[in-house]
Design a protein around this motif. Structure first.
Motif, PDB file in Angstrom:
ATOM      1  N   VAL A  84       3.654  -8.782   9.492  1.00  0.00           N
ATOM      2  CA  VAL A  84       2.928 -10.043   9.446  1.00  0.00           C
ATOM      3  C   VAL A  84       3.157 -10.672  11.256  1.00  0.00           C
ATOM      4  N   ARG A  85       1.997 -11.123  11.486  1.00  0.00           N
ATOM      5  CA  ARG A  85       1.957 -11.414  12.817  1.00  0.00           C
ATOM      6  C   ARG A  85       1.178 -12.676  12.734  1.00  0.00           C
ATOM      7  N   PHE A  86       1.210 -13.517  13.868  1.00  0.00           N
ATOM      8  CA  PHE A  86       0.543 -14.622  14.138  1.00  0.00           C
ATOM      9  C   PHE A  86       0.080 -14.942  15.599  1.00  0.00           C
ATOM     10  N   CYS A  87      -1.314 -15.364  15.487  1.00  0.00           N
ATOM     11  CA  CYS A  87      -1.979 -15.425  16.800  1.00  0.00           C
ATOM     12  C   CYS A  87      -1.680 -16.674  17.463  1.00  0.00           C
ATOM     13  N   ASP A  88      -1.188 -16.642  18.657  1.00  0.00           N
ATOM     14  CA  ASP A  88      -0.896 -17.768  19.428  1.00  0.00           C
ATOM     15  C   ASP A  88      -2.481 -18.600  19.858  1.00  0.00           C
ATOM     16  N   SER A  89      -3.260 -17.857  19.975  1.00  0.00           N
ATOM     17  CA  SER A  89      -4.680 -18.244  20.494  1.00  0.00           C
ATOM     18  C   SER A  89      -5.349 -19.097  19.484  1.00  0.00           C
ATOM     19  N   CYS A  90      -5.479 -18.419  18.403  1.00  0.00           N
ATOM     20  CA  CYS A  90      -6.318 -19.104  17.193  1.00  0.00           C
ATOM     21  C   CYS A  90      -5.579 -19.620  15.703  1.00  0.00           C
ATOM     22  N   GLY A  91      -4.245 -19.199  15.795  1.00  0.00           N
ATOM     23  CA  GLY A  91      -3.332 -19.512  14.760  1.00  0.00           C
ATOM     24  C   GLY A  91      -3.451 -18.691  13.495  1.00  0.00           C
ATOM     25  N   LYS A  92      -4.520 -17.855  13.322  1.00  0.00           N
ATOM     26  CA  LYS A  92      -4.713 -16.846  12.397  1.00  0.00           C
ATOM     27  C   LYS A  92      -3.381 -16.317  11.928  1.00  0.00           C
ATOM     28  N   THR A  93      -3.052 -16.153  10.622  1.00  0.00           N
ATOM     29  CA  THR A  93      -1.987 -15.065  10.061  1.00  0.00           C
ATOM     30  C   THR A  93      -2.591 -13.744   9.704  1.00  0.00           C
ATOM     31  N   LEU A  94      -2.003 -12.940  10.438  1.00  0.00           N
ATOM     32  CA  LEU A  94      -2.634 -11.449  10.096  1.00  0.00           C
ATOM     33  C   LEU A  94      -1.421 -10.451   9.476  1.00  0.00           C
ATOM     34  N   MET A  95      -2.207 -10.126   8.545  1.00  0.00           N
ATOM     35  CA  MET A  95      -1.139  -9.057   7.411  1.00  0.00           C
ATOM     36  C   MET A  95      -1.789  -7.822   7.751  1.00  0.00           C
ATOM     37  N   SER A 107      -7.351  -9.988  14.826  1.00  0.00           N
ATOM     38  CA  SER A 107      -8.574  -9.483  14.298  1.00  0.00           C
ATOM     39  C   SER A 107      -9.850 -10.845  14.238  1.00  0.00           C
ATOM     40  N   LYS A 108      -9.299 -12.055  14.430  1.00  0.00           N
ATOM     41  CA  LYS A 108     -10.391 -12.926  14.500  1.00  0.00           C
ATOM     42  C   LYS A 108     -10.825 -13.369  16.242  1.00  0.00           C
ATOM     43  N   CYS A 109     -10.005 -13.512  17.000  1.00  0.00           N
ATOM     44  CA  CYS A 109     -10.289 -13.687  18.340  1.00  0.00           C
ATOM     45  C   CYS A 109     -10.068 -12.608  19.376  1.00  0.00           C
ATOM     46  N   GLY A 110      -9.352 -11.539  19.021  1.00  0.00           N
ATOM     47  CA  GLY A 110      -9.158 -10.597  19.826  1.00  0.00           C
ATOM     48  C   GLY A 110      -7.803 -10.692  20.682  1.00  0.00           C
ATOM     49  N   ALA A 111      -7.214 -11.699  20.854  1.00  0.00           N
ATOM     50  CA  ALA A 111      -5.815 -12.034  21.524  1.00  0.00           C
ATOM     51  C   ALA A 111      -4.773 -11.004  21.275  1.00  0.00           C
ATOM     52  N   GLU A 112      -4.122 -10.663  22.313  1.00  0.00           N
ATOM     53  CA  GLU A 112      -2.786  -9.769  22.102  1.00  0.00           C
ATOM     54  C   GLU A 112      -1.757 -10.556  21.341  1.00  0.00           C
TER      55      GLU A 112
END
Length: 115
Positions: A84-95, A107-112
């Motif tokens: 699980v990771r969390f995007c700093d750019s958009c806040g999405k939780t990625l599993m 996967s939502k905004c493409g940020a590293e």
């Protein structure tokens, strides 16, 4: 443990699991504060594993079940922490579906993603 005690504990287990599932889903998927989610996630994951093992024990699991259950919960916890990771750019939780290869980009905004 008598069967009737396990029958009493199981509905409580289900209720606790539903509350944990709904509450954590609301927090981790609706909240956009990636830093906060990153701080909460490890503790939440470990506590959830301990709660699960506690209910297994309360329902009367013998030593043989716990000998398999404890390592399994530790492995699942470690894989969840890694996947699980969390995007700093958009806040999405990625599993990630592959816990051996955590996501590197949102996967939502493409940020590293941060580790």
């Amino acid at each position: 443990m008598p069967q009737h005690q396990a029958d009493t504990v199981f509905p409580i287990f289900v209720a606790v699991w539903v509350v944990l599932g709904l509450g954590s889903s609301a927090f981790f998927f609706l909240n956009k504060d990636a830093a906060l989610k990153r701080r909460v996630w490890p503790g939440f994951t470990v506590v959830t594993g301990v709660v699960f093992l506690f209910f297994v024990w309360l329902m009367g699991a013998g030593a043989e079940v716990l000998l398999v259950g404890v390592p399994a919960v530790v492995l699942i916890t470690a894989l969840n922490l890694r996947a699980v990771r969390f995007c700093d750019s958009c806040g999405k939780t990625l599993m990630n579906q592959n816990p051996f290869s955590p996501p590197r980009f949102c996967s939502k905004c493409g940020a590293e993603l941060k580790r």
